[in-house]
Design an enzyme around this catalytic site. Structure first.
Site, short mmCIF file in Angstrom:
data_model
loop_
_atom_site.label_atom_id
_atom_site.label_comp_id
_atom_site.label_asym_id
_atom_site.label_seq_id
_atom_site.Cartn_x
_atom_site.Cartn_y
_atom_site.Cartn_z
N GLY B 266 6.63 -8.07 -16.24
CA GLY B 266 6.04 -7.31 -15.31
C GLY B 266 7.11 -6.84 -14.06
O GLY B 266 8.44 -7.35 -14.44
N GLY B 268 8.99 -6.96 -10.21
CA GLY B 268 9.14 -7.67 -9.09
C GLY B 268 9.99 -8.94 -9.29
O GLY B 268 10.62 -9.10 -10.49
N GLU B 291 7.45 -2.11 -20.11
CA GLU B 291 7.56 -0.80 -19.22
C GLU B 291 8.72 -0.65 -18.72
O GLU B 291 9.52 0.18 -18.76
CB GLU B 291 6.48 -1.17 -17.93
CG GLU B 291 5.21 -0.73 -18.29
CD GLU B 291 4.50 -1.07 -16.78
OE1 GLU B 291 3.33 -1.11 -16.84
OE2 GLU B 291 5.22 -1.11 -15.91
N GLY B 385 0.70 -1.59 -15.19
CA GLY B 385 0.54 -1.95 -17.03
C GLY B 385 0.08 -3.13 -16.99
O GLY B 385 -0.17 -3.53 -18.07
C1 LIG Z 1 1.40 -9.01 -7.64
C2 LIG Z 1 2.99 -8.42 -7.18
C3 LIG Z 1 2.48 -7.71 -5.78
C4 LIG Z 1 3.68 -9.57 -6.90
O1 LIG Z 1 4.90 -9.28 -6.42
P1 LIG Z 1 6.15 -10.09 -6.21
O2 LIG Z 1 7.20 -9.26 -5.82
O3 LIG Z 1 6.54 -11.00 -7.03
O4 LIG Z 1 5.43 -10.79 -5.03
P2 LIG Z 1 5.57 -11.56 -3.80
O5 LIG Z 1 5.63 -12.93 -3.99
O6 LIG Z 1 7.04 -10.97 -2.97
O7 LIG Z 1 4.47 -11.09 -2.65
C5 LIG Z 1 4.20 -9.79 -2.39
C6 LIG Z 1 3.72 -10.06 -1.00
O8 LIG Z 1 2.10 -10.39 -1.13
C7 LIG Z 1 2.05 -11.76 -0.49
N1 LIG Z 1 1.25 -12.54 -1.19
C8 LIG Z 1 1.45 -13.49 -2.25
N2 LIG Z 1 0.42 -14.43 -2.67
C9 LIG Z 1 -0.38 -13.90 -1.74
C10 LIG Z 1 -1.85 -14.34 -1.61
N3 LIG Z 1 -2.52 -15.00 -2.72
N4 LIG Z 1 -2.89 -13.62 -0.69
C11 LIG Z 1 -2.20 -12.87 0.13
N5 LIG Z 1 -0.86 -12.33 0.17
C12 LIG Z 1 -0.23 -12.83 -0.84
C13 LIG Z 1 3.42 -12.13 -0.27
O9 LIG Z 1 3.50 -12.92 1.11
C14 LIG Z 1 4.16 -10.86 0.05
O10 LIG Z 1 3.79 -10.43 1.23
P3 LIG Z 1 5.00 -9.54 2.21
O11 LIG Z 1 4.99 -8.28 1.55
O12 LIG Z 1 4.12 -9.33 3.57
O13 LIG Z 1 5.95 -10.37 2.29
C15 LIG Z 1 3.25 -7.59 -8.08
O14 LIG Z 1 3.73 -8.18 -9.16
C16 LIG Z 1 2.51 -6.50 -8.47
O15 LIG Z 1 2.42 -5.28 -7.90
N6 LIG Z 1 1.84 -6.57 -9.78
C17 LIG Z 1 0.79 -5.65 -10.20
C18 LIG Z 1 1.28 -4.63 -11.02
C19 LIG Z 1 1.63 -5.23 -12.29
O16 LIG Z 1 1.61 -6.29 -12.66
N7 LIG Z 1 2.89 -4.35 -12.99
C20 LIG Z 1 3.47 -4.85 -13.93
C21 LIG Z 1 2.96 -4.25 -15.22
S1 LIG Z 1 4.36 -4.15 -16.31
#
Ligand SMILES: CC(C)(COP(=O)(O)OP(=O)(O)OC[C@H]1O[C@@H](n2cnc3c(N)ncnc32)[C@H](O)[C@@H]1OP(=O)(O)O)[C@@H](O)C(=O)NCCC(=O)NCCS
Ligand SMILES: CC(C)(COP(=O)(O)OP(=O)(O)OC[C@H]1O[C@@H](n2cnc3c(N)ncnc32)[C@H](O)[C@@H]1OP(=O)(O)O)[C@@H](O)C(=O)NCCC(=O)NCCS
Lengths: 502, 502
Positions: B266, B268, B291, B385
């Site tokens: 994914g 990130g 993706e 995705g």
């Molecule tokens: C879930 C997702 C947001 C995590 O991304 P990441 O870069 O690994 O995440 P981070 O650990 O930096 O967290 C993002 C934010 O959420 C917050 N967060 C993390 N866990 C949290 C929780 N349990 N509750 C509330 N907030 C939370 C973090 O503190 C961070 O906040 P900030 O922006 O204020 O700093 C991201 O993977 C995503 O958008 N996924 C959905 C789409 C997807 O899966 N696409 C892939 C398909 S190929």
């Protein structure tokens, strides 16, 4: 003993005919038992009854893997003697349900298209140890002719060390030729499933087995314990009417061919009623690509409206079963049974462009669906194939009455108490009140149309009030929720017996 | 003006070269604009910037449909002038996110594999009016050579009345040949997607268009606004280590080929870190069917471990982009970009047997996943995705840190505050603490292993206490929940700034 000599066409195999008790003796405590059966159709009966007797005396447990729900001689008999440790992937039996909701039975609720491959992959806690499969007959080559369902039988037979075939003489030999058995290779060797139309045949009319792989053959003459369908009430008629109007408009708008796209319709009374309603619709040359073939499909065939129905199981009512057996000569030309791995395949559902029609227990204003749990904790039946079809269909409907329990429950709630299908998976919601078309809408837009079109008037003001306050409380966030209140309707029902505020 | 004459190989088409302003003038209020772009890669820049200028003066709104998230010159510029009425299907831009969570922008969060077909079906509120597509070049036949992503470009071009091609001279011509464009027919005429290996080619290296369909051609030289990846920290390294150990054991148990199955990973930082970790793993001859191709994939190629990577977008960090451009002669032999409808297709994910690895915001003890919403109401990015792959993969992982916000949030909760993936869709959960393998487990079994293996020690006793009391309160029901408490951790965080009880 029931005479099955004619049905065991391989002469050498006749020496393997034994009693149900003798076959059941091969089962050891803790084994994974994979059986035929999908709905109360085509499941083994004699061996499970004998196994239940043995368990009553010897006190042990097995794990039971089936196609979906099965009849009382299997689920009921084994649950009543406490013989099931783990059950998968779907059930509708009272004794099993009681066991699941009291911690006596561990239940694994799976997408029905996932089961066969997960069992082959070894993901379900070992492989199938014993396969018990109901059959019409065994061919000269030792292959198995299934009966009124196909389910996961072929995969279970392929994986099992011990194969027990129950030849059921209550099943007419005309069923032979109504199956299309195809077991995909597993990754990295899997190939496309070459189905492009409901009536495409891609496999064999029998479960490939061979004489050496068959351990025991058991005679049986207990018929499928099919169950009556609830009478079609005004609410069901209203939902069916809404569906027909909606589809008519889709045709008018150029979003649907005149003969629609292959229909999938879920289990239960609402689903059957909706299909029955199509008999009086203007649609012609329909096709069906579904799991379960219920009475409504026979109505459509008799009315000359249905060209072909592909499913994995024949689940008529008692009257419907009589009608099917009487007309089998004609019905068999228009009905085909496939393994559920193929009937429910995401690949075919998406390619063929299924119209997916399933029933919800409840849905919420933002468009999430609970198909399985009563008040978040108690298992009703299971997700079944609803997710296979809902996610991958061309157009996905969920149906439900707007209220339950004489109006003390609103089936449209602020937040579901359990989630089986998410906002990303559903196009259209239908209750007896009307139709909410949520395609291309944001959560707040969805909420307004669901409240306006689907909710019961007794609950509309309460839902609107929640939505308005949640928008305010979250400063108009994407999916406005007041988390301290989101499940309060369910809590109130559990505490007071009604979701209505006093 | 930037010279793009060489890149417009059809001589007659050169007369359609106009300024960004002139092209943007073709856009009318309320139109559906479908653009190229998937992550900050391959999206149009000049025309959106000109459109934003026009909107600033003329005050109107359009609907913006893309592949997924896009760069600031498109999402940012249009959101900042209030130019977007409806946005789909995915975003990661601050200005857009603010608009979505304040009611200014209606956002439709869709499975990325669904978008192209839903736009062709006319399910998203009309069809695409204007397609704006970034290109390396236009062929003599008037076909379009895409750049660093493919997304939904081909479908949008097919459906649009007006096609605007932005030729971007910052994109190297060596990208030509790295695309495989295939647009399926729609039901009832759809055929199998004939991919059986990550490197299978089934379409054309260009977007089929033809000179008559191209309305304007606009020169541009603004590079993709790629973004740095967070440094790989100890937690990410721990998760990567857990993954490698887990996969090694799967191979040992005979449940996985030695060179694994095609990897999907994914978006990130966590996702990238996990892929980077594979460089030091014993696995060889890997393939990728995903993706987004991030820096980690280049590491794997350079290490000689990755035979082939199929994706829909190249999303390196700024350093990664330099490295890619420098080594493009070699990388282009091992990388292919497909339309997201194919890259994310349930059909291919299941056939190839993807190892699906995505990141969660939170998951609950019973195995449901929230990928999108902060505290149930606020949209973060979108489902992207993750559902396409998670539901259909051979083996589905979700990763997350066990805690967030310095420990004031437990990412493992009694009940998710929003649901994107259900208990039916996930095989394995991974946090820095460990691995919970929930395959074949009932909800209560899942809860125990998730608490024991994945939760943070600060929250383990609280989760165990909830589970124990819920089992008691529901008399050991299938999915024991105390509904009045299920979301109380989130409520406490919103009220006190911490999920910890004081
Ligand atoms: C879930 C997702 C947001 C995590 O991304 P990441 O870069 O690994 O995440 P981070 O650990 O930096 O967290 C993002 C934010 O959420 C917050 N967060 C993390 N866990 C949290 C929780 N349990 N509750 C509330 N907030 C939370 C973090 O503190 C961070 O906040 P900030 O922006 O204020 O700093 C991201 O993977 C995503 O958008 N996924 C959905 C789409 C997807 O899966 N696409 C892939 C398909 S190929
Ligand atoms: C959802 C499902 C249970 C509905 O079945 P049905 O026969 O149409 O449902 P009914 O209206 O008879 O309702 C079943 C029970 O749930 C109760 N119920 C209905 N709505 C309810 C709600 N919102 N809250 C609590 N209980 C509710 C009914 O009162 C009834 O209770 P009872 O058994 O005590 O009488 C059934 O369709 C199902 O199991 N679906 C999941 C599997 C599936 O979709 N398979 C199809 C794939 S092909």
């Amino acid at each position: 003993m029931i005479n099955i000599t004619d049905r065991v066409r391989n002469v050498a195999l006749r020496s393997k005919i034994v009693s149900a008790e003798e076959a059941a003796a091969a089962i050891k405590p803790g084994m994974n038992i994979g059986t035929s059966g999908f709905t109360p159709a085509g499941y083994p009966k004699a061996v499970p009854l004998a196994l239940a007797e043995r368990i009553k005396k010897e006190k042990f447990q097995i794990n039971l893997w089936t196609g979906a729900s099965v009849g009382k001689e299997l689920d009921g008999a084994l649950a009543e003697v406490g013989g099931i440790q783990k059950r998968l992937p779907y059930q509708t039996n009272d004794a099993i349900r009681k066991g699941i909701n009291s911690g006596a039975i561990q239940y694994v609720d799976l997408h029905l298209s996932h089961v066969a491959q997960m069992s082959r992959y070894g993901f379900l806690g070992g492989k199938v140890d014993v396969a018990i499969v109901e059959a019409c007959a065994i061919t000269e080559e030792g292959h198995i002719i299934p009966t009124t369902s196909l389910g996961n039988s072929a995969s279970f037979v392929q994986s099992a060390d011990i194969v027990i075939v129950e030849i059921n003489t209550s099943q007419p030999m005309e069923l032979e030729g109504m199956h299309d058995v195809y077991i995909p290779l597993d990754p990295p060797n899997r190939q496309p499933v070459p189905i492009v139309k409901a009536n495409d045949r891609i496999g064999t009319p029998y479960i490939p087995c061979g004489p050496d792989k068959i351990t025991y053959i058991v005679p049986c003459d207990i018929p499928d314990a099919v169950r009556p369908l609830a009478a079609i009430d005004d609410d069901a008629k209203a939902m069916s009417g809404h569906l027909i109007d909606f589809l008519n408009n889709e045709i008018k708008q150029g979003r649907m061919p005149k003969n629609l796209l292959p229909l999938q319709s879920g289990v239960g009374s609402v689903a059957n009623a909706v299909v029955c309603g199509l008999v009086d619709s203007p649609f012609q040359n329909l096709s069906v690509f579904t799991e379960v073939i219920q009475d409504g499909m026979f109505d459509l065939i008799d009315a000359g409206k249905l060209d072909f129905a592909s499913g994995t199981s024949l689940t008529p009512s008692p009257d419907g079963l009589k009608r099917f057996y009487a007309g089998i000569g004609e019905y068999r030309k228009k009905i085909l049974l496939r393994p559920q791995e193929i009937a429910n395949s995401p690949e075919t559902a998406r390619r063929l462009g299924i119209i997916a029609m399933n029933t919800a227990i409840e849905f919420d204003i933002f468009g999430h669906v609970n198909s399985t749990h009563i008040m978040g904790s108690k298992m009703m039946n299971g997700i079944g194939g609803s997710g296979d079809f809902a996610r991958n269909g061309y157009l996905t409907f969920f149906f439900t009455n707007s209220i339950a329990k004489n109006g003390d429950i609103s089936s449209i709630v602020p937040m579901c108490s359990h989630f089986d299908h998410t906002e990303h998976d559903v196009d259209v919601f239908v209750t007896e009140r009307g139709v909410a078309d949520v395609r291309g809408l944001s959560p707040k837009e969805r909420a307004q149309v669901i409240i306006d079109k689907c909710a019961h008037p007794d609950y509309q003001p309460m839902l609107q009030d929640y939505l308005d306050r949640a928008i305010k409380a979250t400063k108009n966030a994407h999916t406005p929720h007041i988390l301290s209140e989101a499940l309060s309707w369910h809590v109130r029902f559990l505490e007071t017996g009604s979701m209505k505020s006093k």
